[in-house]
Design an enzyme around this catalytic site. Structure first.
Site, mmCIF file in Angstrom:
data_model
loop_
_atom_site.group_PDB
_atom_site.id
_atom_site.type_symbol
_atom_site.label_atom_id
_atom_site.label_comp_id
_atom_site.label_asym_id
_atom_site.label_seq_id
_atom_site.Cartn_x
_atom_site.Cartn_y
_atom_site.Cartn_z
ATOM 1 N N CYS A 373 8.242 3.833 3.478
ATOM 2 C CA CYS A 373 7.870 4.708 2.364
ATOM 3 C C CYS A 373 6.366 4.953 2.465
ATOM 4 O O CYS A 373 5.745 4.632 3.482
ATOM 5 C CB CYS A 373 8.260 4.105 1.016
ATOM 6 S SG CYS A 373 7.480 2.510 0.671
ATOM 7 N N THR A 374 5.756 5.509 1.442
ATOM 8 C CA THR A 374 4.348 5.910 1.518
ATOM 9 C C THR A 374 3.405 4.726 1.718
ATOM 10 O O THR A 374 2.608 4.696 2.653
ATOM 11 C CB THR A 374 3.942 6.674 0.250
ATOM 12 O OG1 THR A 374 4.808 7.791 0.073
ATOM 13 C CG2 THR A 374 2.496 7.168 0.348
#
Length: 531
Positions: A373-374
């Site tokens: 994810c980020t």
């Protein structure tokens, strides 16, 4: 401690203005005229320190006098710590000290200055520390504190003034803290910390005061399971914020400097400061009591993750692979940037992720799952949830997220931009464009907000289409916006777009033979997700 010195000395890591430490005063040396302190990478040693007034000693009872040496050492360390300033980038040292309009580049000079010029302040600080030690010593032997590795954590409650936990910025002018908040000179921090917080409301008050004190904007979510924040401001302000977080007893055992991801930006990247207490620090929609961050997948460093992706992509038949490269973000994010060969669920919110897993569980049976994810926070809970299903061979997650991966591998297997949840919308790390204009299909990856006030979804529309008036997320919204322009008296409350309402909340992949089968969310470079 200096080599050859056999005395037991306290090890302190302190925050400005009486930041508590877990070090016991009984560990200190009884000689009030010698001081050796170590906190962070700063050693303090001076045999000519200030002599507080004899009246202070005279007022102390016998038990408190025993704590006097420790209190004076701590007071001196606190005062010096508050005078830290970032050193210029060209210097090998990370910090200098600024006091009385003078700049000190080495510890010895700042120690001598404080000892000779600020005796009264140190005396006052010593009295305050002694008062604090006396107040906490009566409870230090209770059963509750005996079970706690850091007894001062119990003291961080609403009974303490948050102002005492703010860094001293008196040596800076307001312009120094505020200047450089633009996209080119300022900075945005992204971080999270999973840890048990007994009083999230107090942390909320402290974070609000801290961000306002440093003129930071952004969003901070706090829960009993930890803290999640993204804040922007000048580089000086963000450095002071990081220093404060790393020194706080609540987080110093869990956070390190590398946990803070930085990018160009500033206070202008956020419309305001929002700090609040929630059940989860990232909204997955499942109580932390049911799926805990304490049981995540195996963390892989960016280098380890890179090797795993390289091995996965080198396979001739990826559909038959025992590995799934899973993007845990929503389609807004994966549309403009993603790892090659990934499975990117066509979901609008992270809270839909558990339902997506349940609906497509066959995709993960007997698979090695590599998720990302980020910044890493969503993978902590997502991997924990996936593990509860008991169908995967192994579950891995990218430590530090895409942010950290791109720092090490800017030309790696991640292609396109990195979506961020602020006014910038995305960060460019390469010239690769993996998305297209929603209207004409030309390569395009700059998001704009839907021009219909009630919708405000993100739209990929190229300059040519914008000139033709195609500025909404779909034809329905465009028509609605045109009608509202003719009748401006209509209300502007937010409502769900019709094209979003028609989208399946949780898509079921058409084929569950493998992660790269022709499904709605098996995105390849150049492919375009639905609106």
């Amino acid at each position: 401690m200096q080599s050859g010195d056999t005395r037991k000395e306290p090890t302190l890591r302190l925050e400005p203005n009486q930041m508590p430490s877990s070090t016991s005063p009984d560990q200190g040396d009884d000689d009030p005229e010698a001081c050796v302190l170590r906190f962070s990478d700063l050693d303090l040693k001076d045999t000519c320190l200030i002599n507080p007034s004899s009246s202070l000693k005279a007022e102390l009872d016998v038990s408190t006098k025993k704590k006097y040496s420790f209190a004076k050492k701590k007071a001196f360390a606190i005062f010096v710590k508050t005078k830290e300033v970032p050193a210029p980038p060209c210097e090998c040292k990370e910090k200098w000290w600024k006091c009385c309009q003078q700049l000190f580049t080495d510890p010895t000079s700042i120690h001598r200055h404080v000892a000779t010029q600020h005796a009264d302040e140190i005396c006052h600080e010593t009295a305050a520390v002694l008062k604090q030690l006396t107040a906490t010593s009566s409870t230090s032997t209770s059963p509750e504190s005996a079970d706690n590795g850091n007894p001062f954590k119990d003291d961080l409650t609403h009974d303490q003034e948050v102002s005492a936990w703010l860094p001293d910025t008196s040596c800076f002018s307001p312009d120094e803290l505020i200047s450089g908040q633009g996209n080119d000179e300022g900075e945005v921090l992204l971080y999270y910390c999973y840890c048990d917080l007994k009083d999230p409301d107090w942390v909320c008050d402290w974070q609000t005061a801290l961000c306002q004190h440093l003129h930071l904007t952004g969003k901070v979510r706090i829960a009993t399971e930890g803290i999640n924040g993204t804040v922007g401001g000048s580089r000086l302000a963000t450095r002071l914020y990081v220093s404060t977080m790393l020194s706080c007893p609540l987080f110093k055992d869990y956070l390190c400097k590398d946990d803070f991801k930085t990018s160009k930006g500033g206070a202008c990247c956020f419309p305001e400061l929002r700090v609040g207490v929630f059940e989860e620090i990232v909204p997955m929609g499942i109580s932390p009591n049911k799926v805990s961050y304490k049981k995540p997948g195996i963390h892989l460093s960016p280098g380890e993750f890179h090797k795993e992706v390289e091995k996965f992509l080198s396979q001739a038949n990826q559909e038959e692979s025992d590995t799934v490269l899973l993007d845990c973000r929503n389609f807004y994010e994966s549309r403009i940037g993603r790892f090659q060969g990934c499975l990117a669920p066509d979901i609008r919110k992270f809270s839909y992720f558990p339902s997506y897993v349940d609906e497509n569980l066959e995709l993960f049976k007997e698979k090695r799952v590599l998720m990302y994810c980020t910044g890493g926070i969503r993978c902590e809970r997502a991997s924990a949830y996936l593990k509860t299903k008991g169908v995967c061979k192994e579950v891995f997650q990218l430590k530090g997220g895409i942010h950290k991966y791109l720092e090490e591998f800017p030309d790696g297997f991640y292609k396109g931009k990195l979506f961020v949840f602020d006014e910038r919308h995305a960060l460019p790390f390469s010239n690769d464009i993996v998305s297209a204009c929603s209207y004409c299909g030309v390569p395009w990856d700059d998001y704009k907000l839907c021009s219909t006030p009630q919708c405000r979804q993100l739209v990929l529309t190229c300059p040519a289409c914008q000139e033709r008036g195609r500025t909404a997320c779909c034809v329905t919204c465009q028509d609605k916006g045109n009608r509202q322009a003719a009748s401006p008296a209509q209300s502007n409350f937010k409502e769900e777009c019709e094209c979003t309402a028609r989208r399946p909340r949780v898509p079921r992949e058409r084929s569950q033979r493998g992660p790269l089968a022709a499904g709605a969310s098996a995105l390849q470079p150049g492919a375009q997700a639905g609106c």
